[in-house]
Design a protein around this motif. Structure first.
Motif, PDB file in Angstrom:
ATOM      1  N   GLY A 211      61.950  36.802  -1.731  1.00  0.00           N
ATOM      2  CA  GLY A 211      63.559  36.743  -2.523  1.00  0.00           C
ATOM      3  C   GLY A 211      64.552  36.242  -2.093  1.00  0.00           C
ATOM      4  O   GLY A 211      65.481  35.029  -2.321  1.00  0.00           O
ATOM      5  N   LYS A 212      64.521  37.236  -0.720  1.00  0.00           N
ATOM      6  CA  LYS A 212      65.840  37.540  -0.295  1.00  0.00           C
ATOM      7  C   LYS A 212      66.347  36.740   0.748  1.00  0.00           C
ATOM      8  O   LYS A 212      67.606  36.178   1.268  1.00  0.00           O
ATOM      9  N   ALA A 213      65.276  35.892   1.066  1.00  0.00           N
ATOM     10  CA  ALA A 213      64.895  34.691   2.193  1.00  0.00           C
ATOM     11  C   ALA A 213      65.224  33.649   1.878  1.00  0.00           C
ATOM     12  O   ALA A 213      66.253  32.297   1.855  1.00  0.00           O
ATOM     13  N   LEU A 214      64.828  33.139   0.603  1.00  0.00           N
ATOM     14  CA  LEU A 214      65.533  31.742  -0.626  1.00  0.00           C
ATOM     15  C   LEU A 214      67.122  32.232  -0.598  1.00  0.00           C
ATOM     16  O   LEU A 214      67.342  31.231  -0.558  1.00  0.00           O
ATOM     17  N   ALA A 215      67.396  33.176  -1.251  1.00  0.00           N
ATOM     18  CA  ALA A 215      68.646  33.794  -1.394  1.00  0.00           C
ATOM     19  C   ALA A 215      69.327  32.713   0.025  1.00  0.00           C
ATOM     20  O   ALA A 215      70.761  32.472   0.461  1.00  0.00           O
ATOM     21  N   LEU A 216      69.018  33.354   1.269  1.00  0.00           N
ATOM     22  CA  LEU A 216      69.505  33.168   1.955  1.00  0.00           C
ATOM     23  C   LEU A 216      69.767  32.244   2.260  1.00  0.00           C
ATOM     24  O   LEU A 216      71.082  31.206   3.275  1.00  0.00           O
ATOM     25  N   ALA A 217      68.591  31.091   2.106  1.00  0.00           N
ATOM     26  CA  ALA A 217      68.749  29.457   2.291  1.00  0.00           C
ATOM     27  C   ALA A 217      69.211  28.475   0.970  1.00  0.00           C
ATOM     28  O   ALA A 217      70.039  27.852   1.704  1.00  0.00           O
ATOM     29  N   GLN A 218      70.592  29.344  -0.127  1.00  0.00           N
ATOM     30  CA  GLN A 218      71.089  29.157  -0.834  1.00  0.00           C
ATOM     31  C   GLN A 218      72.303  28.700   0.195  1.00  0.00           C
ATOM     32  O   GLN A 218      73.127  27.958   0.165  1.00  0.00           O
ATOM     33  N   SER A 219      72.842  30.284   0.526  1.00  0.00           N
ATOM     34  CA  SER A 219      73.893  30.396   1.052  1.00  0.00           C
ATOM     35  C   SER A 219      73.968  29.046   2.699  1.00  0.00           C
ATOM     36  O   SER A 219      74.778  28.925   3.393  1.00  0.00           O
ATOM     37  N   LEU A 220      73.012  28.924   3.562  1.00  0.00           N
ATOM     38  CA  LEU A 220      73.070  28.280   4.312  1.00  0.00           C
ATOM     39  C   LEU A 220      72.962  26.465   4.063  1.00  0.00           C
ATOM     40  O   LEU A 220      73.906  25.992   4.708  1.00  0.00           O
ATOM     41  N   ALA A 221      72.417  26.749   3.030  1.00  0.00           N
ATOM     42  CA  ALA A 221      72.739  24.990   2.626  1.00  0.00           C
ATOM     43  C   ALA A 221      73.879  24.816   2.092  1.00  0.00           C
ATOM     44  O   ALA A 221      75.193  24.079   2.546  1.00  0.00           O
ATOM     45  N   ASP A 222      74.801  26.290   1.628  1.00  0.00           N
ATOM     46  CA  ASP A 222      76.433  26.328   1.281  1.00  0.00           C
ATOM     47  C   ASP A 222      77.447  26.135   2.357  1.00  0.00           C
ATOM     48  O   ASP A 222      78.256  24.874   2.992  1.00  0.00           O
ATOM     49  N   MET A 223      76.664  26.035   3.596  1.00  0.00           N
ATOM     50  CA  MET A 223      78.137  26.568   5.214  1.00  0.00           C
ATOM     51  C   MET A 223      77.185  24.908   5.036  1.00  0.00           C
ATOM     52  O   MET A 223      77.947  24.125   5.752  1.00  0.00           O
TER      53      MET A 223
ATOM     54  N   LEU B 226      76.248  35.675   0.019  1.00  0.00           N
ATOM     55  CA  LEU B 226      76.127  34.211  -1.047  1.00  0.00           C
ATOM     56  C   LEU B 226      77.427  34.301  -1.441  1.00  0.00           C
ATOM     57  O   LEU B 226      77.926  33.233  -2.195  1.00  0.00           O
ATOM     58  N   SER B 227      78.322  35.650  -1.290  1.00  0.00           N
ATOM     59  CA  SER B 227      79.451  35.369  -2.320  1.00  0.00           C
ATOM     60  C   SER B 227      80.450  34.205  -1.172  1.00  0.00           C
ATOM     61  O   SER B 227      81.715  33.310  -1.737  1.00  0.00           O
ATOM     62  N   MET B 228      80.587  34.613  -0.601  1.00  0.00           N
ATOM     63  CA  MET B 228      81.771  33.709   0.884  1.00  0.00           C
ATOM     64  C   MET B 228      81.623  32.180   1.287  1.00  0.00           C
ATOM     65  O   MET B 228      82.063  31.285   0.901  1.00  0.00           O
ATOM     66  N   THR B 229      80.071  32.422   0.676  1.00  0.00           N
ATOM     67  CA  THR B 229      79.454  30.395   0.799  1.00  0.00           C
ATOM     68  C   THR B 229      79.797  30.221   0.228  1.00  0.00           C
ATOM     69  O   THR B 229      80.268  28.241  -0.222  1.00  0.00           O
ATOM     70  N   TYR B 230      79.683  30.721  -1.627  1.00  0.00           N
ATOM     71  CA  TYR B 230      79.675  29.510  -2.724  1.00  0.00           C
ATOM     72  C   TYR B 230      81.595  29.775  -3.307  1.00  0.00           C
ATOM     73  O   TYR B 230      81.857  28.439  -3.309  1.00  0.00           O
ATOM     74  N   TRP B 231      82.541  30.666  -2.529  1.00  0.00           N
ATOM     75  CA  TRP B 231      83.975  30.340  -2.665  1.00  0.00           C
ATOM     76  C   TRP B 231      84.059  29.873  -1.651  1.00  0.00           C
ATOM     77  O   TRP B 231      85.219  28.740  -1.729  1.00  0.00           O
TER      78      TRP B 231
ATOM     79  N   SER C 107      70.637  21.717  -7.529  1.00  0.00           N
ATOM     80  CA  SER C 107      69.783  23.075  -7.180  1.00  0.00           C
ATOM     81  C   SER C 107      68.832  22.145  -5.676  1.00  0.00           C
ATOM     82  O   SER C 107      67.872  21.535  -5.574  1.00  0.00           O
ATOM     83  N   ILE C 108      68.682  23.403  -5.151  1.00  0.00           N
ATOM     84  CA  ILE C 108      68.091  22.509  -3.809  1.00  0.00           C
ATOM     85  C   ILE C 108      66.757  22.835  -3.614  1.00  0.00           C
ATOM     86  O   ILE C 108      65.974  22.842  -3.167  1.00  0.00           O
ATOM     87  N   PHE C 109      66.794  24.644  -5.466  1.00  0.00           N
ATOM     88  CA  PHE C 109      65.482  24.105  -5.458  1.00  0.00           C
ATOM     89  C   PHE C 109      64.218  24.019  -5.780  1.00  0.00           C
ATOM     90  O   PHE C 109      63.325  23.673  -5.761  1.00  0.00           O
ATOM     91  N   SER C 110      64.451  23.267  -7.291  1.00  0.00           N
ATOM     92  CA  SER C 110      64.293  22.402  -8.042  1.00  0.00           C
ATOM     93  C   SER C 110      64.011  20.833  -7.281  1.00  0.00           C
ATOM     94  O   SER C 110      62.897  20.608  -7.538  1.00  0.00           O
ATOM     95  N   ASP C 111      65.148  20.413  -6.170  1.00  0.00           N
ATOM     96  CA  ASP C 111      65.175  19.125  -5.607  1.00  0.00           C
ATOM     97  C   ASP C 111      63.643  20.001  -4.758  1.00  0.00           C
ATOM     98  O   ASP C 111      62.755  18.516  -4.125  1.00  0.00           O
TER      99      ASP C 111
END
Length: 733
Positions: free
Chosen positions: A318-330, A261-266, A37-41
């Protein structure tokens, strides 16, 4: 012959082991993703719990932030202690039939977090017998019933999207009968539908395939997900890296964010296996995230005009933070150099904008009629509607007041939170940038069809360092020319020929935001004074206003209105699923009466040293034929040609006395380092094949008319699916 058969047998057995190994690797990568979790970290756990209302958020992309954190141990133990012996929770209404926020889905959300808490070594709940027992009881309860939501999405997508990882996390601890029953629940998800729904359904099938160790089904589902990674001019990812759904409608913050989010997750789930996505597909996803979604985020908040119909609580953050997850995945699935770019991008979302160095420039999403600028410490944007782009939609009881969201809406951000949660308090006839009748008639309610501007003149243009957006109004009997010009960290807004068929008064809103501190203003050369009250005045001299880090320059001979007042509203008036509870906040709203049929103002960041604006360094032309903004300091000329003609330039450093255009166009004229000129153009009608543009003087490679002393150049506009796109021409004397 025996050797051949034996060799084939070894190959076949090796292939089986390869499949088995890759399946196990995919499982482990999914487990690892959910346990990290990048957010908890980053210490954002408490913020996300509050932001998502403990996971009850309506938008899936934001709701999943709650799934992507490690919850406080006391919350986990509370669920363990309050669970009944039969495995359910009394605070969940299992008979709920609400199509939005279906209550029984929270049971599966708790199962997921129990599984995550049990397997997270960073938590005191790690391998807790009590947590394991609660998970098993809860799962047995869930699979013993076939609960169905009236909204098919929850039954086939939403619930199984949480149940799949919850089963994978605990697979080795599941009794066989319980695992079989869990897989049967996942079987309610079948590959089908289109767009993002198809991706979600295929993802749920992936979970089932992994639990069944079914490589054939796994490959089938993976191929479906992969097939949705492509650039199109229909619904989906556009050539300009915007995203369309429900017709030609910009959906960055809604379907477009879910897609990313889906594409970076998979991509992470399948990496380094035979199911890995090809590099070409990964680049498409990465380019969309960096050059599309990331462009509409500033200071950790998404531009409200990019959120689709989802004007929800905490939506921008919230949407910006969600994007942060996708960027972290990339950053995990790409090469070392590119990974650093993605890391910087997601860190920019998590840290204050003042500590981020930004030199990005101006971007034109010509497929979606949106212009964005990120220069220095300021963010600007403009959203238009046209016959070829839908402004917004309303449905599911959402976006109940967005009737004017495509009328040239502007957004100004420095800290990012200027508009966060402002929606209940707004007068939606006073959205920043729009020109509408000054009345109080209830706003019409849009439908799923949304709306388009009837005028056939609308477009955006960027040269990289400057930008232009313009439209001719054509809705509800209102007409007129509206132009927006971005030069560096300044936006100039011009309007003319404004009128209504019914003879109503029109009003243009400069900005409407929260009151932060006081407002200062001055006229002419007077000193800046603080103002704490409303006022309305016809100004005969230019006026400068300053508020919350922004400076507004309003030219003379206009009626200026400043409202500093409490505003009441309810979230229920924005989206039906919210409680009808009235709240209040104080807004700062600046408007101009358009009785003269025109307006003119500029917006820019206010410097800390209160440096004065030298407006004499900018020359403005604002007529029904043409709108021009000439920056005398660097020579840049931004313009909108509404009718063909010959137009003088007032004091151009480019040594161009006048410019002629044979058709309608948006254009930017700039000086190149080698002394030549660059002219960037776009066709706001999307119907012209070419345009003849002329410059005073003699230039190479053009057709020189000695009598007129003009050199003409014939420029072909992009056609078909590329209509409206920028084209550039370089010329030299």
């Amino acid at each position: 012959m025996k050797r051949i058969i034996l060799s084939l047998a070894f190959i076949f057995i090796g292939q089986i082991f390869l499949y088995a190994s890759d399946i196990q690797k995919c499982k482990q990568q999914i487990i690892d993703w959910h346990l990290s979790s990048i957010f908890s970290d980053e210490g954002l756990t408490d913020e996300i719990i509050a932001l998502t209302d403990s996971g009850s958020y309506i938008d899936l992309s934001v709701k999943e932030l709650f799934l992507n954190i490690r919850l406080p141990e006391q919350m986990i133990y509370h669920w363990v202690e309050t669970q009944t012996e039969n495995g359910y929770w009394r605070d969940i209404d299992y008979r709920d039939k609400n199509p939005s926020g279906w209550a029984p889905s929270f049971h599966v959300m708790r199962l997921f977090h129990l599984a995550k808490a049990y397997q997270s070594q960073q938590m005191s709940t790690y391998h807790s017998d009590k947590v394991l027992a609660a998970y098993i009881r809860g799962l047995r309860f869930w699979v013993s019933f076939t609960l169905t939501c009236p909204n098919w999405w929850y039954t086939e997508i939403g619930v199984n999207k949480m149940l799949g990882p919850a089963l994978l996390l605990m697979e080795n601890l599941l009794p066989e009968d319980l695992k079989i029953q869990g897989v049967e629940q996942l079987n309610r998800s079948k590959i089908g539908m289109s767009g993002q729904n198809r991706v979600w359904l295929a993802g749920n099938v992936v979970y089932r395939a992994l639990l069944q160790n079914d490589e054939i089904l796994l490959k089938e589902a993976r191929d479906v997900i992969l097939s949705e990674i492509y650039i199109t001019t229909k619904e989906g990812l556009q050539p300009d890296y915007s995203y369309h759904q429900h017709g030609p409608q910009l959906q960055f913050g809604n379907y477009g964010l879910a897609y990313a989010l889906s594409m970076t997750y998979w991509t992470r789930a399948f990496r380094n296996t035979q199911f890995s996505f090809p590099d070409e597909k990964i680049r498409i996803v990465g380019n969309y995230i960096l050059n599309g979604l990331n462009k509409v985020v500033w200071g950790g908040y998404m531009d409200y005009s990019a959120c689709g119909r989802q004007f929800f609580k905490n939506a921008q953050r919230g949407k910006a933070l969600a994007l942060a997850q996708s960027l972290a995945d990339m950053s995990v699935v790409t090469d070392t150099v590119s990974a650093q770019v993605y890391k910087i991008a997601y860190r920019n979302i998590l840290i204050p904008p003042s500590s981020v160095a930004r030199v990005e420039g101006t971007m034109a999403f010509y497929r979606s009629d949106m212009l964005v600028s990120k220069v220095g410490d300021a963010y600007f944007s403009v959203r238009l509607a046209s016959p070829w782009s839908i402004a917004t939609e309303a449905g599911n009881g959402e976006n109940l007041k967005g009737y004017y969201m495509g009328e040239g809406v502007t957004s100004y951000m420095r800290n990012g939170s200027e508009y966060e949660n402002i929606f209940p308090f707004w007068n939606w006839r006073r959205l920043p940038g729009i020109t509408v009748p000054d009345d109080t008639i209830p706003l019409p309610l849009l439908t799923w069809d949304g709306y388009r501007n009837d005028s056939t003149f609308a477009g955006v243009l960027s040269s990289g360092t400057a930008g232009v957006a313009a439209m001719i109004l054509g809705r509800d009997g209102v007409s007129g020319n509206k132009g927006y010009f971005i030069l560096g960290n300044r936006m100039f807004c011009l309007g003319n020929s404004l009128q209504t068929q019914a003879g109503q008064s029109l009003i243009t809103t400069i900005n409407s935001t929260y009151l932060e501190g006081g407002m200062r203003w001055r006229t002419g050369n007077n000193k800046m004074d603080r103002v704490d009250d409303d006022f309305s005045a016809y100004i005969r001299k230019p006026v400068i206003l300053e508020h919350n880090g922004w400076r507004y320059y309003i030219t003379e001979n206009q009626t200026l209105n400043v409202a500093i007042a409490p505003s009441q509203g309810s979230w229920h008036e924005i989206a039906r699923f919210y409680a009808d509870k009235v709240k209040q906040d104080t807004l700062f709203t600046v408007t101009l009466n358009n009785d003269s049929g025109k307006y003119e103002y500029m917006v820019m960041p206010a410097n800390d040293n209160n440096q004065e604006i030298d407006y004499s360094q900018v020359k403005i032309t604002n007529t029904p034929l043409v709108q021009l903004v000439e920056d005398i300091k660097d020579g840049t000329v931004c313009g909108v040609c509404y009718r063909p003609g010959l137009f003088p330039l007032k004091k151009s450093l480019l040594k161009v006395r006048y410019i002629s255009l044979s058709g309608q166009a948006l254009f930017i004229l700039q000086k190149e380092k080698d002394g030549g000129l660059k002219i960037s153009l776009s066709d706001p009608t999307r119907r012209q094949k070419s345009i003849s543009i002329g410059f005073s003087g003699r230039y190479k490679n053009g057709l020189y008319d000695k009598r007129k002393n003009i050199t003409f150049f014939e420029v072909e506009f992009p056609q078909g699916d590329k209509a409206g796109k920028e084209v550039s021409v370089f010329i030299k004397r």
